[in-house]
Motif scaffolding. Structure first.
Motif, PDB file in Angstrom:
ATOM      1  N   ILE A 155       0.845  -1.191   0.000  1.00 11.13           N
ATOM      2  CA  ILE A 155       0.000   0.000   0.000  1.00 11.13           C
ATOM      3  C   ILE A 155       0.882   1.243   0.000  1.00 11.13           C
ATOM      4  CG2 ILE A 155      -1.960  -1.094   1.158  1.00 11.13           C
ATOM      5  CD1 ILE A 155      -0.987   0.137   3.775  1.00 11.13           C
ATOM      6  N   ARG A 156       0.306   2.332  -0.470  1.00 12.74           N
ATOM      7  CA  ARG A 156       0.992   3.634  -0.482  1.00 12.74           C
ATOM      8  C   ARG A 156       0.116   4.622   0.286  1.00 12.74           C
ATOM      9  NH1 ARG A 156       4.109   6.210  -4.573  1.00 12.74           N
ATOM     10  NH2 ARG A 156       3.502   4.581  -6.047  1.00 12.74           N
ATOM     11  N   PHE A 157       0.735   5.516   1.048  1.00 13.32           N
ATOM     12  CA  PHE A 157      -0.031   6.538   1.758  1.00 13.32           C
ATOM     13  C   PHE A 157       0.865   7.721   2.113  1.00 13.32           C
ATOM     14  CE2 PHE A 157       1.359   3.267   4.744  1.00 13.32           C
ATOM     15  CZ  PHE A 157       2.082   3.992   5.686  1.00 13.32           C
ATOM     16  N   HIS A 158       0.210   8.844   2.389  1.00 13.26           N
ATOM     17  CA  HIS A 158       0.897  10.044   2.871  1.00 13.26           C
ATOM     18  C   HIS A 158       0.779  10.028   4.390  1.00 13.26           C
ATOM     19  CE1 HIS A 158       2.590  14.044   2.501  1.00 13.26           C
ATOM     20  NE2 HIS A 158       1.701  14.484   3.375  1.00 13.26           N
ATOM     21  N   TYR A 159       1.914  10.194   5.080  1.00 18.74           N
ATOM     22  CA  TYR A 159       1.914  10.038   6.538  1.00 18.74           C
ATOM     23  C   TYR A 159       2.354  11.323   7.227  1.00 18.74           C
ATOM     24  CZ  TYR A 159       2.271   7.590  10.990  1.00 18.74           C
ATOM     25  OH  TYR A 159       2.075   7.176  12.288  1.00 18.74           O
ATOM     26  N   SER A 160       1.596  11.731   8.248  1.00 18.25           N
ATOM     27  CA  SER A 160       1.921  12.911   9.053  1.00 18.25           C
ATOM     28  C   SER A 160       2.512  12.443  10.370  1.00 18.25           C
ATOM     29  CB  SER A 160       0.666  13.750   9.316  1.00 18.25           C
ATOM     30  OG  SER A 160       0.099  14.176   8.098  1.00 18.25           O
ATOM     31  N   LYS A 161       3.753  12.788  10.611  1.00 17.58           N
ATOM     32  CA  LYS A 161       4.438  12.362  11.826  1.00 17.58           C
ATOM     33  C   LYS A 161       4.250  13.393  12.938  1.00 17.58           C
ATOM     34  CE  LYS A 161       8.043  12.127   9.257  1.00 17.58           C
ATOM     35  NZ  LYS A 161       9.428  12.019   8.750  1.00 17.58           N
ATOM     36  N   LYS A 162       4.148  12.888  14.153  1.00 18.31           N
ATOM     37  CA  LYS A 162       3.972  13.779  15.299  1.00 18.31           C
ATOM     38  C   LYS A 162       5.234  14.583  15.550  1.00 18.31           C
ATOM     39  CE  LYS A 162       2.446  13.703  20.119  1.00 18.31           C
ATOM     40  NZ  LYS A 162       2.019  12.826  21.250  1.00 18.31           N
ATOM     41  N   ILE A 163       6.387  13.946  15.329  1.00 18.28           N
ATOM     42  CA  ILE A 163       7.669  14.601  15.574  1.00 18.28           C
ATOM     43  C   ILE A 163       8.427  14.694  14.265  1.00 18.28           C
ATOM     44  CG2 ILE A 163       9.853  14.443  16.815  1.00 18.28           C
ATOM     45  CD1 ILE A 163       8.356  12.887  18.974  1.00 18.28           C
ATOM     46  N   ALA A 164       8.974  15.840  13.977  1.00 16.75           N
ATOM     47  CA  ALA A 164       9.691  16.053  12.715  1.00 16.75           C
ATOM     48  C   ALA A 164      10.955  15.206  12.660  1.00 16.75           C
ATOM     49  CB  ALA A 164      10.049  17.525  12.569  1.00 16.75           C
ATOM     50  N   ASP A 165      11.367  14.857  11.417  1.00 12.07           N
ATOM     51  CA  ASP A 165      12.603  14.109  11.258  1.00 12.07           C
ATOM     52  C   ASP A 165      13.805  15.049  11.326  1.00 12.07           C
ATOM     53  OD1 ASP A 165      12.713  15.435   8.833  1.00 12.07           O
ATOM     54  OD2 ASP A 165      11.934  13.734   7.683  1.00 12.07           O
ATOM     55  N   SER A 166      14.979  14.542  10.988  1.00 13.78           N
ATOM     56  CA  SER A 166      16.215  15.327  11.114  1.00 13.78           C
ATOM     57  C   SER A 166      16.222  16.563  10.217  1.00 13.78           C
ATOM     58  CB  SER A 166      17.426  14.448  10.791  1.00 13.78           C
ATOM     59  OG  SER A 166      17.300  13.905   9.488  1.00 13.78           O
ATOM     60  N   THR A 167      15.385  16.554   9.169  1.00 17.40           N
ATOM     61  CA  THR A 167      15.329  17.703   8.257  1.00 17.40           C
ATOM     62  C   THR A 167      14.210  18.675   8.635  1.00 17.40           C
ATOM     63  OG1 THR A 167      13.835  16.572   6.711  1.00 17.40           O
ATOM     64  CG2 THR A 167      16.210  16.256   6.394  1.00 17.40           C
TER      65      THR A 167
END
Length: 315
Positions: A155-167
Motif C-alpha cells: 500500500i501507499r499513503f501520505h503520513y503525518s508524523k507527530k515529531i519532525a525528522d532530522s530535516t
C-alpha cells in the motif's frame, strides 16, 4: 474433566489447529500420552475422521466440522460482547458479519441460557467511540489495509508524523508491506515493512491520507507472526517529572503508556518516563499546567519554559 468432555475438547482442539501432537494434548489435559492414544482411537471408532502421521501429529480430515454442543452463560456473554466490539471498532463489512455472528450464537442457545445471557448483557456495556470524522476515516483505512494484508499487496499513503525528522519535515510518502493491525489504547496501528526505511515500522491509521492499495505483491517472512512480534525498545531518554499532590490521583489514573515508575513523597508525585524524543510528552506535560515541573533533563525543562512564554505572549 470426564472422558466425554475430554473427547469433545480434543475434537474442538483438532478443529482449531492444522496438526496437534499427542504430547501437546497430554500436557493440555494433564493426562498421559497413552490415554490420548486411547481417546483418539475411541473418536475414530465413533466416526470422527482423524488422520495421524508418525512423528507429526493428528489432524481432522478436510471438511469435517463439529459445532459446539452448548455454551455456558459466561461463554455466551463473552462471545456476544466480542461481536459488540467488532461492530464498533471494525469496518462496515465486519460490522455486518459481527451482527450475523451474534444472531447465529443466539440461535444456538437454549431458552434458559438465552434469558440469563440477555440479563447479564444488560448489566455490561461497551461505550461506542464518538462519532468523529477522524474515527470514520480510520475505519475506511482499516478496510483497505485489512484487504491488502489478506491479498499480500503493498500500500501507499501520505503520513503525518507527530515529531519532525532530522530535516524538520513532518510529512512523508510511504510504500509498505502491511503485516498486521494492532489496536493500541483505542487507536489502530499498522505494523509494516517500510520500503523507505527498509525495516519494520509502525504507523497510526489516523495519520494516514491518500491511502492506495498497489498491485505490487509481498511475501510475509516465514519467521514473522504478529502475535509473537515484539518491537525493539528505542526509548533511551529518561524524563523525570514532579507533580503536585493536588493532581497525583489524576496522574495515576491517566495510566500514560510511557510511565515506568511512580513514587509519592512529601514534595509530590515523582514520575519517571522513557521516550525517544521529549516532544512526545510536550502536550501531555503542558496539559497539567502549574501542577507539574520537569526535573530532568534540563533541555526539556527549557523547552517547556519556552512554550509557556509563547503561550503567555499569545494571551
Amino acid at each position: 474433566m470426564n472422558k466425554t468432555d475430554r473427547l469433545l475438547a480434543i475434537v474442538l482442539e483438532l478443529q482449531s489447529r492444522e496438526v496437534v501432537r499427542a504430547e501437546d494434548l497430554a500436557t493440555q489435559f494433564e493426562i498421559s500420552v497413552r490415554t490420548i492414544y486411547r481417546d483418539i482411537q475411541a473418536l475414530s471408532e465413533a466416526g470422527v475422521p482423524i488422520l495421524g502421521a508418525p512423528g507429526t501429529g493428528y489432524s481432522l480430515m478436510d471438511g469435517y466440522f463439529l459445532p459446539p454442543v452448548s455454551f455456558t452463560v459466561e461463554e455466551a456473554v463473552t462471545l456476544l460482547i466480542g461481536t459488540d466490539f467488532i461492530e464498533q471498532r471494525f469496518d462496515d463489512e465486519y460490522r455486518v458479519r459481527g451482527q450475523a455472528a451474534r444472531r447465529k450464537i443466539e440461535a444456538l442457545l437454549s431458552e434458559s441460557v438465552r434469558k440469563e445471557t440477555s440479563r447479564l448483557r444488560k448489566a455490561l456495556r461497551l461505550l461506542e467511540p464518538g462519532k468523529q470524522v477522524a474515527a470514520s476515516k480510520e475505519r475506511d483505512s482499516f478496510k483497505t489495509i485489512r484487504r491488502a494484508i489478506v491479498d499480500k499487496r503493498k500500500i501507499r499513503f501520505h503520513y503525518s508524523k507527530k515529531i519532525a525528522d532530522s530535516t524538520g519535515n513532518h510529512h512523508s510518502d510511504r510504500i509498505v508491506a502491511p503485516y498486521g493491525l494492532v489496536l493500541v489504547e483505542g487507536a489502530w496501528m499498522l505494523v509494516a515493512h517500510c520500503d523507505l526505511r527498509q525495516e519494520i515500522r509502525h504507523f497510526r491509521l489516523s495519520r494516514m491520507t491518500q491511502l492506495l492499495d498497489l498491485e505490487d505483491r509481498f511475501e510475509l517472512p516465514a519467521d514473522f507472526t504478529l502475535r509473537d512480534y515484539q518491537p525493539s525498545d528505542d526509548r533511551h531518554l529518561r524524563v523525570h517529572l514532579r507533580f503536585t499532590h493536588d493532581v497525583a490521583d489524576q496522574v495515576k489514573e491517566s495510566n500514560h503508556h510511557l510511565i515506568e515508575e511512580m513514587a509519592e513523597h512529601q514534595e509530590g508525585l515523582d514520575v519517571i518516563l522513557r521516550v525517544r524524543h521529549p516532544d512526545e510528552l510536550m502536550q501531555w506535560v503542558l496539559g497539567w499546567g502549574a501542577n507539574v515541573r520537569v526535573m530532568e533533563p534540563e533541555s526539556f525543562r527549557n523547552r517547556i519554559m519556552e512554550e509557556a512564554e509563547k503561550m503567555l505572549k499569545r494571551y
